[in-house]
Motif scaffolding. Sequence first.
Motif, PDB file in Angstrom:
ATOM      1  N   SER A 123      44.163  29.648  45.783  1.00  0.00           N
ATOM      2  CA  SER A 123      44.266  28.155  46.514  1.00  0.00           C
ATOM      3  C   SER A 123      45.619  28.031  46.425  1.00  0.00           C
ATOM      4  N   LEU A 124      45.944  27.218  47.746  1.00  0.00           N
ATOM      5  CA  LEU A 124      47.575  26.800  47.872  1.00  0.00           C
ATOM      6  C   LEU A 124      47.592  25.345  47.642  1.00  0.00           C
ATOM      7  N   PHE A 125      48.867  25.263  46.862  1.00  0.00           N
ATOM      8  CA  PHE A 125      49.238  23.736  46.504  1.00  0.00           C
ATOM      9  C   PHE A 125      50.719  23.736  46.715  1.00  0.00           C
ATOM     10  N   ALA A 126      50.984  22.405  46.993  1.00  0.00           N
ATOM     11  CA  ALA A 126      52.308  22.043  47.016  1.00  0.00           C
ATOM     12  C   ALA A 126      52.829  21.169  45.621  1.00  0.00           C
ATOM     13  N   PHE A 127      53.889  21.485  44.900  1.00  0.00           N
ATOM     14  CA  PHE A 127      54.287  21.060  43.750  1.00  0.00           C
ATOM     15  C   PHE A 127      55.744  20.296  44.011  1.00  0.00           C
ATOM     16  N   VAL A 128      55.856  18.907  43.855  1.00  0.00           N
ATOM     17  CA  VAL A 128      57.037  18.259  44.182  1.00  0.00           C
ATOM     18  C   VAL A 128      57.331  17.837  42.858  1.00  0.00           C
ATOM     19  N   ARG A 129      58.818  18.253  42.582  1.00  0.00           N
ATOM     20  CA  ARG A 129      59.358  17.885  41.378  1.00  0.00           C
ATOM     21  C   ARG A 129      60.615  16.807  41.587  1.00  0.00           C
ATOM     22  N   TRP A 130      60.990  15.732  41.032  1.00  0.00           N
ATOM     23  CA  TRP A 130      61.963  14.951  41.432  1.00  0.00           C
ATOM     24  C   TRP A 130      62.283  14.213  39.957  1.00  0.00           C
ATOM     25  N   ALA A 131      63.743  14.230  39.876  1.00  0.00           N
ATOM     26  CA  ALA A 131      63.920  13.546  38.454  1.00  0.00           C
ATOM     27  C   ALA A 131      65.523  12.848  39.062  1.00  0.00           C
ATOM     28  N   ALA A 132      65.909  11.708  38.267  1.00  0.00           N
ATOM     29  CA  ALA A 132      66.952  11.148  38.262  1.00  0.00           C
ATOM     30  C   ALA A 132      67.534  10.586  37.039  1.00  0.00           C
ATOM     31  N   LYS A 133      69.033  10.230  37.082  1.00  0.00           N
ATOM     32  CA  LYS A 133      69.650   9.831  35.814  1.00  0.00           C
ATOM     33  C   LYS A 133      70.127   8.480  36.289  1.00  0.00           C
ATOM     34  N   ASP A 134      70.922   7.971  35.243  1.00  0.00           N
ATOM     35  CA  ASP A 134      71.519   6.637  35.588  1.00  0.00           C
ATOM     36  C   ASP A 134      72.332   6.546  37.057  1.00  0.00           C
ATOM     37  N   TYR A 135      72.708   7.584  37.424  1.00  0.00           N
ATOM     38  CA  TYR A 135      73.896   7.581  38.745  1.00  0.00           C
ATOM     39  C   TYR A 135      73.235   8.313  39.915  1.00  0.00           C
ATOM     40  N   GLY A 136      71.682   8.587  39.865  1.00  0.00           N
ATOM     41  CA  GLY A 136      71.047   9.204  41.173  1.00  0.00           C
ATOM     42  C   GLY A 136      70.132  10.312  40.703  1.00  0.00           C
ATOM     43  N   THR A 137      69.676  10.941  41.871  1.00  0.00           N
ATOM     44  CA  THR A 137      68.887  11.909  41.742  1.00  0.00           C
ATOM     45  C   THR A 137      69.615  13.332  41.385  1.00  0.00           C
ATOM     46  N   VAL A 138      68.887  13.921  40.406  1.00  0.00           N
ATOM     47  CA  VAL A 138      69.594  15.188  39.967  1.00  0.00           C
ATOM     48  C   VAL A 138      68.646  16.338  40.218  1.00  0.00           C
ATOM     49  N   VAL A 139      67.406  16.279  40.513  1.00  0.00           N
ATOM     50  CA  VAL A 139      66.515  17.315  41.067  1.00  0.00           C
ATOM     51  C   VAL A 139      65.842  16.711  42.267  1.00  0.00           C
ATOM     52  N   SER A 140      65.606  17.564  43.113  1.00  0.00           N
ATOM     53  CA  SER A 140      64.603  17.217  44.223  1.00  0.00           C
ATOM     54  C   SER A 140      64.268  18.602  44.861  1.00  0.00           C
ATOM     55  N   ARG A 141      62.920  18.684  44.561  1.00  0.00           N
ATOM     56  CA  ARG A 141      62.349  20.311  44.708  1.00  0.00           C
ATOM     57  C   ARG A 141      60.973  20.121  45.195  1.00  0.00           C
ATOM     58  N   ILE A 142      60.561  21.146  46.072  1.00  0.00           N
ATOM     59  CA  ILE A 142      59.116  21.435  46.323  1.00  0.00           C
ATOM     60  C   ILE A 142      58.961  22.757  46.470  1.00  0.00           C
ATOM     61  N   ASP A 143      57.716  23.034  45.918  1.00  0.00           N
ATOM     62  CA  ASP A 143      57.399  24.574  45.828  1.00  0.00           C
ATOM     63  C   ASP A 143      55.968  24.585  46.353  1.00  0.00           C
ATOM     64  N   ILE A 144      55.710  25.604  47.398  1.00  0.00           N
ATOM     65  CA  ILE A 144      54.431  25.870  47.590  1.00  0.00           C
ATOM     66  C   ILE A 144      53.735  27.109  47.275  1.00  0.00           C
ATOM     67  N   LEU A 145      52.912  27.030  46.572  1.00  0.00           N
ATOM     68  CA  LEU A 145      52.539  28.257  45.646  1.00  0.00           C
ATOM     69  C   LEU A 145      51.054  28.656  46.196  1.00  0.00           C
ATOM     70  N   ARG A 146      50.527  29.829  45.912  1.00  0.00           N
ATOM     71  CA  ARG A 146      49.244  30.344  45.706  1.00  0.00           C
ATOM     72  C   ARG A 146      49.019  30.632  44.486  1.00  0.00           C
ATOM     73  N   ALA A 147      47.898  29.890  43.878  1.00  0.00           N
ATOM     74  CA  ALA A 147      47.379  30.518  42.558  1.00  0.00           C
ATOM     75  C   ALA A 147      46.877  31.887  42.411  1.00  0.00           C
ATOM     76  N   VAL A 148      47.361  32.752  41.735  1.00  0.00           N
ATOM     77  CA  VAL A 148      47.014  34.035  41.528  1.00  0.00           C
ATOM     78  C   VAL A 148      45.611  34.310  40.728  1.00  0.00           C
ATOM     79  N   ALA A 149      45.165  35.642  41.178  1.00  0.00           N
ATOM     80  CA  ALA A 149      44.015  36.072  40.292  1.00  0.00           C
ATOM     81  C   ALA A 149      44.500  36.935  39.007  1.00  0.00           C
ATOM     82  N   ALA A 150      43.336  37.129  38.325  1.00  0.00           N
ATOM     83  CA  ALA A 150      43.951  37.856  37.109  1.00  0.00           C
ATOM     84  C   ALA A 150      44.463  39.385  37.403  1.00  0.00           C
ATOM     85  N   GLY A 151      45.514  39.782  36.984  1.00  0.00           N
ATOM     86  CA  GLY A 151      45.964  41.153  37.097  1.00  0.00           C
ATOM     87  C   GLY A 151      46.997  41.065  38.211  1.00  0.00           C
TER      88      GLY A 151
END
Length: 168
Positions: A58-86
């Motif tokens: 299955s495919l999914f998009a995982f978004v990560r965002w983080a900020a501190k007192d003075y603004g955004t420090v992380v802005s990222r998106i990963d689109i991944l395919r979940a893998v099968a065993a092995g």
Amino acid sequence: MTADTRPRSRASHAAAPLTHVQLTWIEKRIEHWIRFGRDIEETILDRRRRVLSFAPNSLFAFVRWAAKDYGTVVSRIDILRAVAAGEAYQTVPYVQPGGEILLRISGWPKVERTLQTIDAIEALDIDPSEAAPDYWRHVHNRLSAGDAPRPYTRERHRAWLARRSVGL
């Protein structure tokens, strides 16, 4: 800290290893969320954290965002395919065990462009998790090079569905 670790299951997957994504929401500080994808299990850890689980392939998009007192420090998106065993996989923070990375974009302007691309696919009444994996690689390559990705079309989607149905 008490945790509700009872999974909410949508299907039977006793034999299938799942890909787990830890989501965190601390308003205006840390926001991890799934933009698209069909999770099949959810485990609530506490009021700010939960884990969504995805079936292999299955495919999914995982978004990560983080900020501190003075603004955004992380802005990222990963689109991944979940893998099968092995299967081989790449590691991604907050994703266990990891996944096949189709797109990995950092920086708000490029993340915003990726989100607009997802919106455009949805405007075609196509679930982005059903879009061709090759298309997400194309978007990654074009945005990384500072170019605009070609639009996803219904014709391209039909071609992908035909290839997938014959196992290519």
